[in-house]
Design a protein around this motif. Structure first.
Motif, short mmCIF file in Angstrom:
data_model
loop_
_atom_site.label_atom_id
_atom_site.label_comp_id
_atom_site.label_asym_id
_atom_site.label_seq_id
_atom_site.Cartn_x
_atom_site.Cartn_y
_atom_site.Cartn_z
N THR A 19 0.81 -1.16 -0.03
CA THR A 19 -0.05 0.07 0.20
C THR A 19 1.07 1.14 0.09
OG1 THR A 19 -0.30 0.17 2.29
CG2 THR A 19 -1.88 -1.24 1.29
N VAL A 20 0.55 2.23 -0.54
CA VAL A 20 1.25 3.45 -0.67
C VAL A 20 0.17 4.66 -0.48
CG1 VAL A 20 2.66 5.08 -2.15
CG2 VAL A 20 2.83 2.43 -2.60
N SER A 21 0.58 5.44 0.58
CA SER A 21 -0.37 6.58 0.73
C SER A 21 0.64 7.85 0.81
CB SER A 21 -1.11 6.42 1.92
OG SER A 21 -0.20 6.40 3.04
N ALA A 22 -0.17 9.02 0.62
CA ALA A 22 0.81 10.43 0.38
C ALA A 22 -0.01 11.00 1.47
CB ALA A 22 0.78 10.75 -0.88
N ASP A 23 0.85 12.01 2.10
CA ASP A 23 0.38 13.25 2.93
C ASP A 23 1.02 14.60 2.27
OD1 ASP A 23 -0.25 14.91 4.84
OD2 ASP A 23 0.96 14.13 6.43
N GLU A 24 -0.05 15.08 1.57
CA GLU A 24 0.13 16.43 0.74
C GLU A 24 0.88 17.53 1.83
OE1 GLU A 24 -2.60 17.85 -2.00
OE2 GLU A 24 -3.60 16.09 -1.62
N LYS A 25 0.46 17.33 3.11
CA LYS A 25 1.05 18.60 3.68
C LYS A 25 2.49 18.43 4.19
CE LYS A 25 -3.50 19.65 5.92
NZ LYS A 25 -4.28 19.57 7.22
N SER A 26 2.74 17.10 4.44
CA SER A 26 4.13 16.91 4.93
C SER A 26 5.09 16.60 3.88
CB SER A 26 4.28 15.88 5.89
OG SER A 26 3.99 14.84 5.44
N GLY A 27 4.31 16.23 2.61
CA GLY A 27 5.48 15.79 1.31
C GLY A 27 5.88 14.63 1.41
N ARG A 28 5.31 13.66 2.39
CA ARG A 28 5.79 12.41 2.61
C ARG A 28 4.84 11.32 2.22
NH1 ARG A 28 9.21 11.23 7.32
NH2 ARG A 28 10.75 12.97 7.36
N LEU A 29 5.65 10.21 1.76
CA LEU A 29 4.74 8.99 1.39
C LEU A 29 4.98 8.02 2.43
CD1 LEU A 29 6.08 8.27 -2.15
CD2 LEU A 29 3.79 8.76 -1.65
N THR A 30 4.04 6.83 2.79
CA THR A 30 4.12 5.94 3.47
C THR A 30 3.94 4.37 2.47
OG1 THR A 30 3.27 6.97 5.43
CG2 THR A 30 3.13 4.73 5.49
N VAL A 31 4.83 3.62 2.79
CA VAL A 31 4.69 2.65 1.93
C VAL A 31 4.87 1.42 2.76
CG1 VAL A 31 6.13 0.97 0.03
CG2 VAL A 31 5.96 3.40 0.07
N ASN A 32 3.63 0.74 2.74
CA ASN A 32 3.73 -0.82 3.53
C ASN A 32 3.99 -1.65 2.67
OD1 ASN A 32 2.79 0.36 6.12
ND2 ASN A 32 1.02 1.03 4.92
N VAL A 33 4.70 -2.92 3.05
CA VAL A 33 5.03 -4.09 2.43
C VAL A 33 4.55 -5.33 3.38
CG1 VAL A 33 6.65 -5.54 1.13
CG2 VAL A 33 6.71 -3.10 1.17
N ILE A 34 3.33 -5.86 3.11
CA ILE A 34 2.96 -6.91 3.84
C ILE A 34 2.98 -8.18 3.33
CG2 ILE A 34 0.90 -7.34 5.42
CD1 ILE A 34 -0.24 -4.43 4.47
N PRO A 35 3.91 -9.08 3.89
CA PRO A 35 3.83 -10.41 3.11
C PRO A 35 2.81 -11.48 3.96
CG PRO A 35 5.47 -10.12 5.38
CD PRO A 35 4.88 -9.01 5.01
N LYS A 36 2.47 -12.22 3.15
CA LYS A 36 1.75 -13.26 3.46
C LYS A 36 2.54 -14.68 3.45
CE LYS A 36 -2.59 -10.78 3.16
NZ LYS A 36 -3.82 -10.50 2.81
N PRO A 37 2.94 -15.10 4.29
CA PRO A 37 3.84 -16.42 3.90
C PRO A 37 3.40 -17.57 3.54
CG PRO A 37 4.41 -15.35 6.13
CD PRO A 37 3.19 -14.88 5.70
N ARG A 38 4.07 -18.15 2.49
CA ARG A 38 3.46 -19.36 1.84
C ARG A 38 3.56 -20.69 2.75
NH1 ARG A 38 5.94 -18.03 -4.07
NH2 ARG A 38 4.90 -16.41 -4.39
N GLN A 39 4.71 -20.75 3.45
CA GLN A 39 5.02 -21.63 4.47
C GLN A 39 5.24 -21.08 5.78
OE1 GLN A 39 8.44 -23.43 2.97
NE2 GLN A 39 7.78 -23.83 1.21
N ASP A 40 5.35 -21.73 6.78
CA ASP A 40 5.63 -21.47 8.08
C ASP A 40 4.59 -20.19 8.60
OD1 ASP A 40 7.71 -23.03 8.29
OD2 ASP A 40 8.96 -21.57 7.33
#
Length: 162
Positions: A19-40
């Motif tokens: 997921t990628v979201s932007a905050d226009e006021k601060s000029g920053r991005l937040t990127v979330n990389v969420i894994p869903k393991p196939r094993q374990d």
């Protein structure tokens, strides 16, 4: 490696949701990389998401390194989980073998030849010695009384079955 090469390497061990979201006021991005393991899937550390907040320029400069570090830590954690699983399985197998050996050993001592029971003492009248006041030794022999537990010096095991 490029960003997509790092994502590919990470996606080889888990399905990824980003997921990628932007905050226009601060000029920053937040990127979330969420894994869903196939094993374990039971290992909570392998499902920990990577969440980064930075400016677009900071992502350009360091996102690939952040992905690489995250992937390497996840691999290390997965290897540790696998090694722990192997140790537990080996301990379980050793425990089963010990229990099996103890059962076989206990069965072997029970199947040892039984001591013969002597015939009841017969009194002069021809009757079995079951009257009160008869010889205690003959009554013990008739009842097949178990021998007392024995132990040798320095040996803490007791032979309760013969």
């Amino acid at each position: 490696m490029t960003m997509f090469e790092e994502l590919f390497a990470l996606a080889c061990s888990a399905t990824l949701t980003m997921t990628v979201s932007a905050d226009e006021k601060s000029g920053r991005l937040t990127v979330n990389v969420i894994p869903k393991p196939r094993q374990d899937a039971g290992e909570p550390g392998l499902t920990q998401p990577l969440s980064l907040t930075a400016t677009p320029q900071e992502f350009d400069a360091g996102f690939i390194e952040a992905l690489r570090g995250y992937r390497e830590v996840r691999q290390s954690l997965a290897q540790q989980a696998e090694a722990t699983k192997e140790v537990i399985e080996a301990a379980k197998a050793a425990s089963v073998k010990k229990a099996s050996d103890a059962t076989v050993k206990a069965g072997a001592s029970k199947s040892a030849p039984a001591k013969p029971v002597t015939a009841p003492a017969v009194s002069a009248s021809g009757n079995a010695a079951d009257d009160e006041g008869e010889d205690d030794a003959s009554q013990a022999a008739v009842a097949g009384a178990a021998p007392a537990a024995t132990a040798t010096a320095g040996d803490e095991s007791f032979d309760l079955f013969g």
